[in-house]
Scaffold this active site. Structure first.
Site, PDB file in Angstrom:
ATOM      1  N   GLU A  39       0.658  -0.850  -0.014  1.00 21.39           N
ATOM      2  CA  GLU A  39       0.312   0.434  -0.124  1.00 21.39           C
ATOM      3  C   GLU A  39       0.917   1.011   0.092  1.00 21.39           C
ATOM      4  OE1 GLU A  39      -3.220   2.594   3.318  1.00 21.39           O
ATOM      5  OE2 GLU A  39      -2.908   0.191   2.999  1.00 21.39           O
ATOM      6  N   ARG A  95      -5.045  -0.290 -24.564  1.00 20.00           N
ATOM      7  CA  ARG A  95      -5.311  -1.439 -25.774  1.00 20.00           C
ATOM      8  C   ARG A  95      -7.037  -2.063 -26.197  1.00 20.00           C
ATOM      9  NH1 ARG A  95       0.008  -4.633 -24.963  1.00 20.00           N
ATOM     10  NH2 ARG A  95       0.137  -3.752 -23.102  1.00 20.00           N
ATOM     11  N   LYS A 191      -1.665  -9.644 -39.968  1.00 19.51           N
ATOM     12  CA  LYS A 191      -1.684 -10.367 -39.006  1.00 19.51           C
ATOM     13  C   LYS A 191      -2.619 -11.297 -38.302  1.00 19.51           C
ATOM     14  CE  LYS A 191      -1.094  -7.821 -35.473  1.00 19.51           C
ATOM     15  NZ  LYS A 191      -0.044  -6.588 -33.851  1.00 19.51           N
ATOM     16  N   ARG A 193      -4.087 -13.442 -35.178  1.00 22.80           N
ATOM     17  CA  ARG A 193      -2.984 -13.946 -34.062  1.00 22.80           C
ATOM     18  C   ARG A 193      -3.930 -15.186 -33.654  1.00 22.80           C
ATOM     19  NH1 ARG A 193      -0.151 -10.352 -31.383  1.00 22.80           N
ATOM     20  NH2 ARG A 193      -0.097  -7.734 -31.249  1.00 22.80           N
ATOM     21  N   ALA A 223       7.473  -7.427 -28.498  1.00 23.23           N
ATOM     22  CA  ALA A 223       8.362  -7.444 -30.155  1.00 23.23           C
ATOM     23  C   ALA A 223       8.658  -8.427 -31.278  1.00 23.23           C
ATOM     24  CB  ALA A 223       9.640  -6.798 -29.908  1.00 23.23           C
TER      25      ALA A 223
END
Length: 308
Positions: A39, A95, A191, A193, A223
């Site tokens: 904390e 994201r 791409k 996934r 990366a």
């Protein structure tokens, strides 16, 4: 004019020091108490009463540093600061900006709600994962453009056959905007996934033979995508390949992958400090950009030139 004070969270101390220096004011004094169970409790070691306060903190890792920043905002409000502005160079959870499958959260909206709930007056950031995240906020959001400092470096390389590439279909708009500054064409890597951070297949849409390819993205995490895309364009006959990314998350095996990749270099910024040296990574500071944005906010001048 209200007195301006700039403070740093623990995730962005070096960047905050450079921003304060570029602005022309010393970094404010702040203490962070930590308990045995992790904390934390921030406290300001100088008065902020009636001041225009700017709190600088990237939220990476997101959970801990977001909580720290929110506690800093609350402490400022309770200490009677005139306005509390957060400078979040990298926004964690960005994201998660939509529902891409059933029964999932929209993390970016949750973060926006938290930021507003503690009384934040303004937010400043750079290269959000998706520009429409600004719409999650009901407060002013200054969304700066990292290309303002990254593009001049690319121009200084004097690449003869320059072409820009998006590492995925979702980044086409960002890549096209970057390429427009050079009057250059773009190609796209499509791409598929299997799961997060794991790619099943990838193909190049466009001709890269004999070209100096520069990938453009908002962040690099493990990366895997960028290194695989770089290898693919070299196999298709590219002369050289580089990558320009704003936020260097560089998680897990990222550094090793970049060192062993065909990338000539990866150009990035200091929104997140590098955890290790890497001869292939070139870091450009955003401190002057943020300092100018802060100055324009304080003097009520336009900052459109910093993100248009």
């Amino acid at each position: 004019m209200k007195q301006v004070k700039i403070f740093a969270g623990s995730a962005s101390r070096a960047l905050a020091e450079n921003i304060a220096a570029a602005y022309g004011t010393p970094l404010g004094a702040l203490s962070l108490q930590r308990f045995a169970d992790t904390e934390m409790g921030p406290s300001f070691d100088e008065s902020v009463r009636g001041c225009e306060v700017f709190l600088i903190q990237s939220t990476f890792p997101p959970s801990e540093h977001l909580m720290e920043l929110m506690l800093m905002v609350d402490a400022c409000k309770r200490a009677s600061a005139h306005k509390v502005n957060i400078v979040m160079p990298y926004m964690g959870y960005a994201r998660q900006d939509r529902k891409d499958k059933p029964r999932v959260s929209i993390g970016a909206k949750v973060v926006a709600n938290i930021i507003q709930s503690v009384g934040t007056d303004r937010m400043m950031t750079v290269d959000l994962h998706a520009g429409q995240i600004q719409g999650f906020f009901d407060l002013p959001v200054d969304h700066l453009d990292g290309a303002t400092v990254l593009a001049p470096y690319i121009k200084s390389l004097n690449l003869e056959n320059l072409i820009f590439a998006s590492p995925d279909v979702g980044g086409v708009v960002r890549t096209r905007a970057f390429a427009k500054k050079f009057g250059a064409e773009i190609v796209v890597c499509d791409k598929m996934r299997l799961r997060a951070n794991e790619i099943a297949s990838m193909q190049v849409i466009g001709d890269v033979k004999g070209m100096d390819v520069v990938f453009v993205d908002d962040m690099v995490d493990t990366a895997g995508t960028i290194c695989k895309a770089a290898e693919l364009v070299m196999e298709r006959g590219a002369k050289s390949v580089r990558a320009v990314v704003t936020h260097p998350l560089l998680s897990g095996p990222a550094h090793e992958r970049i060192r062993n990749s065909v990338l000539t270099e990866l150009i990035t910024t200091d929104t997140i400090p590098l955890r290790q040296e890497n001869e292939k990574i070139h870091v450009i500071t955003l401190a002057p950009l943020f300092a100018q944005a802060i100055r324009n906010v304080v003097t009520h001048e336009s900052i459109s030139s910093l993100f248009v």
